[in-house]
Every structure is written in C-alpha cells, then in structure tokens.
Design a protein around this motif. Structure first.
Motif, PDB file in Angstrom:
ATOM      1  N   ASP A   4       0.826  -1.209   0.000  1.00 25.65           N
ATOM      2  CA  ASP A   4       0.000   0.000   0.000  1.00 25.65           C
ATOM      3  C   ASP A   4       0.862   1.263   0.000  1.00 25.65           C
ATOM      4  O   ASP A   4       0.536   2.248  -0.673  1.00 25.65           O
ATOM      5  CB  ASP A   4      -0.946   0.021   1.205  1.00 25.65           C
ATOM      6  CG  ASP A   4      -2.013  -1.058   1.118  1.00 25.65           C
ATOM      7  OD1 ASP A   4      -2.302  -1.529  -0.005  1.00 25.65           O
ATOM      8  OD2 ASP A   4      -2.562  -1.423   2.184  1.00 25.65           O
ATOM      9  N   THR A   5       1.947   1.242   0.760  1.00 20.87           N
ATOM     10  CA  THR A   5       2.843   2.401   0.810  1.00 20.87           C
ATOM     11  C   THR A   5       3.477   2.638  -0.560  1.00 20.87           C
ATOM     12  O   THR A   5       3.527   3.768  -1.037  1.00 20.87           O
ATOM     13  CB  THR A   5       3.945   2.185   1.869  1.00 20.87           C
ATOM     14  OG1 THR A   5       3.330   1.937   3.131  1.00 20.87           O
ATOM     15  CG2 THR A   5       4.859   3.385   1.978  1.00 20.87           C
ATOM     16  N   VAL A   6       3.944   1.557  -1.183  1.00 20.75           N
ATOM     17  CA  VAL A   6       4.551   1.676  -2.509  1.00 20.75           C
ATOM     18  C   VAL A   6       3.526   2.225  -3.508  1.00 20.75           C
ATOM     19  O   VAL A   6       3.810   3.162  -4.264  1.00 20.75           O
ATOM     20  CB  VAL A   6       5.127   0.317  -2.986  1.00 20.75           C
ATOM     21  CG1 VAL A   6       5.565   0.388  -4.442  1.00 20.75           C
ATOM     22  CG2 VAL A   6       6.294  -0.112  -2.099  1.00 20.75           C
ATOM     23  N   SER A   7       2.311   1.675  -3.491  1.00 23.73           N
ATOM     24  CA  SER A   7       1.258   2.132  -4.416  1.00 23.73           C
ATOM     25  C   SER A   7       0.926   3.602  -4.201  1.00 23.73           C
ATOM     26  O   SER A   7       0.747   4.362  -5.154  1.00 23.73           O
ATOM     27  CB  SER A   7       0.000   1.291  -4.235  1.00 23.73           C
ATOM     28  OG  SER A   7       0.252  -0.042  -4.576  1.00 23.73           O
ATOM     29  N   GLY A   8       0.839   4.012  -2.941  1.00 21.05           N
ATOM     30  CA  GLY A   8       0.549   5.416  -2.635  1.00 21.05           C
ATOM     31  C   GLY A   8       1.641   6.339  -3.152  1.00 21.05           C
ATOM     32  O   GLY A   8       1.348   7.409  -3.718  1.00 21.05           O
ATOM     33  N   CYS A   9       2.884   5.934  -2.994  1.00 23.68           N
ATOM     34  CA  CYS A   9       4.003   6.746  -3.488  1.00 23.68           C
ATOM     35  C   CYS A   9       4.013   6.792  -5.015  1.00 23.68           C
ATOM     36  O   CYS A   9       4.332   7.830  -5.608  1.00 23.68           O
ATOM     37  CB  CYS A   9       5.329   6.205  -2.956  1.00 23.68           C
ATOM     38  SG  CYS A   9       5.564   6.464  -1.190  1.00 23.68           S
ATOM     39  N   GLU A  10       3.658   5.671  -5.653  1.00 24.21           N
ATOM     40  CA  GLU A  10       3.585   5.660  -7.121  1.00 24.21           C
ATOM     41  C   GLU A  10       2.510   6.635  -7.609  1.00 24.21           C
ATOM     42  O   GLU A  10       2.729   7.368  -8.587  1.00 24.21           O
ATOM     43  CB  GLU A  10       3.295   4.240  -7.627  1.00 24.21           C
ATOM     44  CG  GLU A  10       4.481   3.312  -7.481  1.00 24.21           C
ATOM     45  CD  GLU A  10       4.171   1.862  -7.795  1.00 24.21           C
ATOM     46  OE1 GLU A  10       5.111   1.149  -8.203  1.00 24.21           O
ATOM     47  OE2 GLU A  10       3.005   1.435  -7.613  1.00 24.21           O
ATOM     48  N   ARG A  11       1.358   6.666  -6.942  1.00 24.55           N
ATOM     49  CA  ARG A  11       0.298   7.624  -7.307  1.00 24.55           C
ATOM     50  C   ARG A  11       0.773   9.056  -7.110  1.00 24.55           C
ATOM     51  O   ARG A  11       0.511   9.929  -7.943  1.00 24.55           O
ATOM     52  CB  ARG A  11      -0.966   7.365  -6.477  1.00 24.55           C
ATOM     53  CG  ARG A  11      -1.797   6.188  -6.971  1.00 24.55           C
ATOM     54  CD  ARG A  11      -3.157   6.124  -6.306  1.00 24.55           C
ATOM     55  NE  ARG A  11      -3.094   6.022  -4.856  1.00 24.55           N
ATOM     56  CZ  ARG A  11      -2.933   4.870  -4.183  1.00 24.55           C
ATOM     57  NH1 ARG A  11      -2.838   3.734  -4.837  1.00 24.55           N
ATOM     58  NH2 ARG A  11      -2.901   4.865  -2.869  1.00 24.55           N
ATOM     59  N   GLU A  12       1.465   9.291  -6.010  1.00 20.71           N
ATOM     60  CA  GLU A  12       1.972  10.631  -5.711  1.00 20.71           C
ATOM     61  C   GLU A  12       2.948  11.102  -6.800  1.00 20.71           C
ATOM     62  O   GLU A  12       2.871  12.250  -7.254  1.00 20.71           O
ATOM     63  CB  GLU A  12       2.678  10.605  -4.348  1.00 20.71           C
ATOM     64  CG  GLU A  12       3.212  11.942  -3.909  1.00 20.71           C
ATOM     65  CD  GLU A  12       3.995  11.863  -2.606  1.00 20.71           C
ATOM     66  OE1 GLU A  12       4.858  12.730  -2.410  1.00 20.71           O
ATOM     67  OE2 GLU A  12       3.749  10.940  -1.798  1.00 20.71           O
ATOM     68  N   VAL A  13       3.837  10.206  -7.256  1.00 14.01           N
ATOM     69  CA  VAL A  13       4.781  10.556  -8.319  1.00 14.01           C
ATOM     70  C   VAL A  13       4.023  10.839  -9.615  1.00 14.01           C
ATOM     71  O   VAL A  13       4.314  11.819 -10.315  1.00 14.01           O
ATOM     72  CB  VAL A  13       5.835   9.440  -8.529  1.00 14.01           C
ATOM     73  CG1 VAL A  13       6.618   9.648  -9.815  1.00 14.01           C
ATOM     74  CG2 VAL A  13       6.780   9.377  -7.334  1.00 14.01           C
ATOM     75  N   ALA A  14       3.042  10.011  -9.941  1.00 11.57           N
ATOM     76  CA  ALA A  14       2.248  10.204 -11.167  1.00 11.57           C
ATOM     77  C   ALA A  14       1.556  11.563 -11.155  1.00 11.57           C
ATOM     78  O   ALA A  14       1.514  12.257 -12.179  1.00 11.57           O
ATOM     79  CB  ALA A  14       1.230   9.085 -11.324  1.00 11.57           C
ATOM     80  N   GLU A  15       1.024  11.971  -9.999  1.00 12.52           N
ATOM     81  CA  GLU A  15       0.364  13.273  -9.892  1.00 12.52           C
ATOM     82  C   GLU A  15       1.375  14.408  -9.972  1.00 12.52           C
ATOM     83  O   GLU A  15       1.108  15.433 -10.595  1.00 12.52           O
ATOM     84  CB  GLU A  15      -0.421  13.348  -8.583  1.00 12.52           C
ATOM     85  CG  GLU A  15      -1.644  12.442  -8.565  1.00 12.52           C
ATOM     86  CD  GLU A  15      -2.289  12.350  -7.184  1.00 12.52           C
ATOM     87  OE1 GLU A  15      -1.981  13.194  -6.312  1.00 12.52           O
ATOM     88  OE2 GLU A  15      -3.094  11.428  -6.992  1.00 12.52           O
ATOM     89  N   ALA A  16       2.536  14.231  -9.349  1.00  6.62           N
ATOM     90  CA  ALA A  16       3.558  15.284  -9.347  1.00  6.62           C
ATOM     91  C   ALA A  16       4.112  15.511 -10.745  1.00  6.62           C
ATOM     92  O   ALA A  16       4.430  16.646 -11.113  1.00  6.62           O
ATOM     93  CB  ALA A  16       4.689  14.920  -8.385  1.00  6.62           C
ATOM     94  N   LYS A  18       2.524  15.429 -13.448  1.00  8.05           N
ATOM     95  CA  LYS A  18       1.536  16.140 -14.275  1.00  8.05           C
ATOM     96  C   LYS A  18       1.662  17.655 -14.239  1.00  8.05           C
ATOM     97  O   LYS A  18       1.057  18.334 -15.039  1.00  8.05           O
ATOM     98  CB  LYS A  18       0.113  15.751 -13.855  1.00  8.05           C
ATOM     99  CG  LYS A  18      -0.237  14.320 -14.195  1.00  8.05           C
ATOM    100  CD  LYS A  18      -1.629  13.979 -13.728  1.00  8.05           C
ATOM    101  CE  LYS A  18      -1.951  12.531 -13.975  1.00  8.05           C
ATOM    102  NZ  LYS A  18      -3.238  12.147 -13.403  1.00  8.05           N
ATOM    103  N   GLY A  19       2.400  18.190 -13.305  1.00 12.85           N
ATOM    104  CA  GLY A  19       2.503  19.644 -13.331  1.00 12.85           C
ATOM    105  C   GLY A  19       3.051  20.280 -12.074  1.00 12.85           C
ATOM    106  O   GLY A  19       3.024  21.490 -11.946  1.00 12.85           O
ATOM    107  N   ALA A  20       3.524  19.500 -11.163  1.00 11.16           N
ATOM    108  CA  ALA A  20       4.075  20.054  -9.936  1.00 11.16           C
ATOM    109  C   ALA A  20       5.473  20.624 -10.201  1.00 11.16           C
ATOM    110  O   ALA A  20       6.064  20.400 -11.258  1.00 11.16           O
ATOM    111  CB  ALA A  20       4.145  18.971  -8.865  1.00 11.16           C
ATOM    112  N   SER A  21       5.969  21.346  -9.232  1.00 15.43           N
ATOM    113  CA  SER A  21       7.308  21.921  -9.351  1.00 15.43           C
ATOM    114  C   SER A  21       8.352  20.802  -9.370  1.00 15.43           C
ATOM    115  O   SER A  21       8.086  19.678  -8.945  1.00 15.43           O
ATOM    116  CB  SER A  21       7.580  22.848  -8.163  1.00 15.43           C
ATOM    117  OG  SER A  21       7.676  22.088  -6.969  1.00 15.43           O
TER     118      SER A  21
END
Length: 167
Positions: A28-40, A42-45
C-alpha cells in the motif's frame, strides 16, 4: 538452569535470524508513493517531483518484494548524478546501501555506507547500517566456515570408514 538454556537458544535464534532494525514498507505504501509521483509529474514543481520520487525510492528500497528493491536501486542510481547538495547525495547513498543490503550484496552496501560517513561522519543511521552489514558479513563467514568444516569432517570420516573396511 532453564533460564540459561532459554537464553542460549534465544541468542542462537537471534544469530541465525539476522534481525536487522531496518524498517519495511508494504504494498500500500509503494502504491501510494507511485500515485503521488504520477500526480507530481503532471505539473508540480521540480522540487515536489524530486521529493515524491525520493519517497517512492524509500518505499521501494524498504519493500519485502525483491523486484521493488531492484527498481528502487535503479531509480536511485539513475538520480545520484543529479544530486545537487551533499545532504541529497548522502540520503541517496544511504538508501542505495539499504537496497544492496536487502539484496544480499553486503560488500557494496558497506562501501556505500562508508561513502555516507565520508559526507557525515557522525550520522547514526549510516553508522548503524555499516555495523549491521559488517555483522552480517561476519555471520555469513562463520556459517560458511561451519559448512566447510562439516563437509571436510564428512569426507575425512568417509575416507576413514573406507580404510577401516579395507583393513
């Protein structure tokens, strides 16, 4: 007397169990971090992307899945050259050392822990990891010597038994 025997068996179990104190991450931790990277992505700094990737690297390195650990090692090695500060380099080297430890590549892990200590000589995490790696190397050596001694003993015993039958 029973307490001494119990302590002996506990120490033997600890020796062969090799209980390190490095934390584990779950799926679950790995999956959550993968989602966070995918979102970042898309347009984060760039800074937010970098932080997200470091969290994912940490989660992968601390995973119980060998393929996750290998993926984490690859990510960290690819990003090591882009480390802008000594602190960032130290963190990546430490995570790489943990990854190699988890992969059973103890000499490489020790080498990376030593590189961390060149940057920050008093860093307790790196000192602890280096000691854990060295203890594991020593333990594996003792086990290897025991296996070799047993094999030699069996061969010598077999030769002695064969000679006794001939004579």
């Amino acid at each position: 007397m029973e307490a001494k025997i119990g302590n002996f068996f506990d120490s033997v179990a600890a020796f062969f169990g090799g209980g390190d104190h490095i934390p584990w991450s779950d799926r679950d931790t790995v999956s959550g971090c993968e989602r966070e990277v995918a979102e970042a992505v898309k347009g984060a700094s760039d800074e937010l992307k970098s932080e997200s990737i470091m969290r994912l690297s940490w989660a992968l390195i601390h995973s119980r899945q060998p393929e996750d650990v290998q993926r984490g090692i690859a990510m960290l090695e690819a990003s090591l050259a882009n480390s802008s500060s000594p602190l960032q380099k130290r963190e990546k080297l430490y995570l790489l050392a943990v990854g190699y430890y988890r992969s059973g590549e103890y000499p490489r892990s020790r080498q990376l822990a030593e590189q961390c200590l060149e940057i920050a000589p008093d860093w307790r995490q790196a000192l602890t990891l280096k000691k854990t790696v060295e203890d594991r190397i020593a333990k594996d050596g003792v086990i290897g010597i025991g296996i070799t001694a047993t094999a030699v003993g069996l061969i010598v015993g077999g030769i002695a038994a064969a000679l006794a039958r001939k004579g």
